[in-house]
Design a protein around this motif. Sequence first.
Motif, PDB file in Angstrom:
ATOM      1  N   ASP A   1       0.712   4.418  -6.393  1.00  0.00           N
ATOM      2  CA  ASP A   1       0.182   4.770  -7.711  1.00  0.00           C
ATOM      3  C   ASP A   1       1.307   5.157  -8.662  1.00  0.00           C
ATOM      4  O   ASP A   1       1.362   6.264  -9.201  1.00  0.00           O
TER       5      ASP A   1
ATOM      6  N   HIS B   1      -4.992   9.745  -7.870  1.00  0.00           N
ATOM      7  CA  HIS B   1      -3.552   9.494  -7.944  1.00  0.00           C
ATOM      8  C   HIS B   1      -2.828  10.025  -6.707  1.00  0.00           C
ATOM      9  O   HIS B   1      -1.802   9.484  -6.303  1.00  0.00           O
TER      10      HIS B   1
ATOM     11  N   ALA C   1      -1.956   0.655  -6.356  1.00  0.00           N
ATOM     12  CA  ALA C   1      -2.412   1.424  -7.510  1.00  0.00           C
ATOM     13  C   ALA C   1      -3.913   1.676  -7.421  1.00  0.00           C
ATOM     14  O   ALA C   1      -4.672   0.816  -6.963  1.00  0.00           O
TER      15      ALA C   1
END
Length: 267
Positions: A130, A247, A220
């Motif tokens: 991420d 995240h 991600a």
Amino acid sequence: MTSTAARPGTHREVSRDGHTTVRYTATGPAGGRTFVLVHGWACDRRDFDAVTAALPADTRVLAVDLAEHGESRSTRDLWTVEEFARDVTAVIEAESVGSVIVVGHSLGGAVAVEVGRLLPDVVTHVVALDSLVYLSLFPAQPPEQVREMRRVFRDDFAGAVRGLVEGGSPRGFDRELQDRYYEKMVAVRQPAGTRAIEGLVDWDMDAALAEVTQPVTVFAVGALVAPEALERYGDRLDIRLVDLGSHHFPVEDSLGTAQLLADVAAD
């Protein structure tokens, strides 16, 4: 994959130029396939404990605390992404590792790219967790945006950290967990914490990527990635969208993260 029971590791340190002591944990057999794990801003190497435990037993893992994060300490004045990368290269060189995959979360993803640039004959693959796809942080920003980012963190550091945590959380994400991340990150050692964010905003990712020859894989959070980022970097980065949490998914889903890393190693 293996059990997530803790694997015994050795806590070590290496000194840099009389101003920085980098502490790290070495786990697994010397000579095995080696991952170097680099945490995100205002975090530390313990975030990877469960990931390390879930990797195959024959894997070598070097989990690094960046300067003024975790147990590493520094009196230096330079807080650029490149300087953080030199923390990591000092560990790799101290361990005499001939081939590594460097994995970085968030800020650590930028650091991993720079480690690849510094050690082109040692780093075989760069993995960003991420990271690299947030267009307000990673490409070089216009001067006015840089000034505004600096102002926000210097005038209201706590509010800026809260904004980062909330911005890294998909809709409906656990508020209690957000608060735990916030409490950890807002306590980052200063002035290094603020200076490190400024160094990230100043980093020219496009210039770095132009010189990195290794493959760069980005895992991600799909719910957080803007289509513009995929369009801009899809031909340079191997961007793989995941649904493993926020995240901070390496903490939230260590088994899933370890599987991603094992898959990269097997490519």
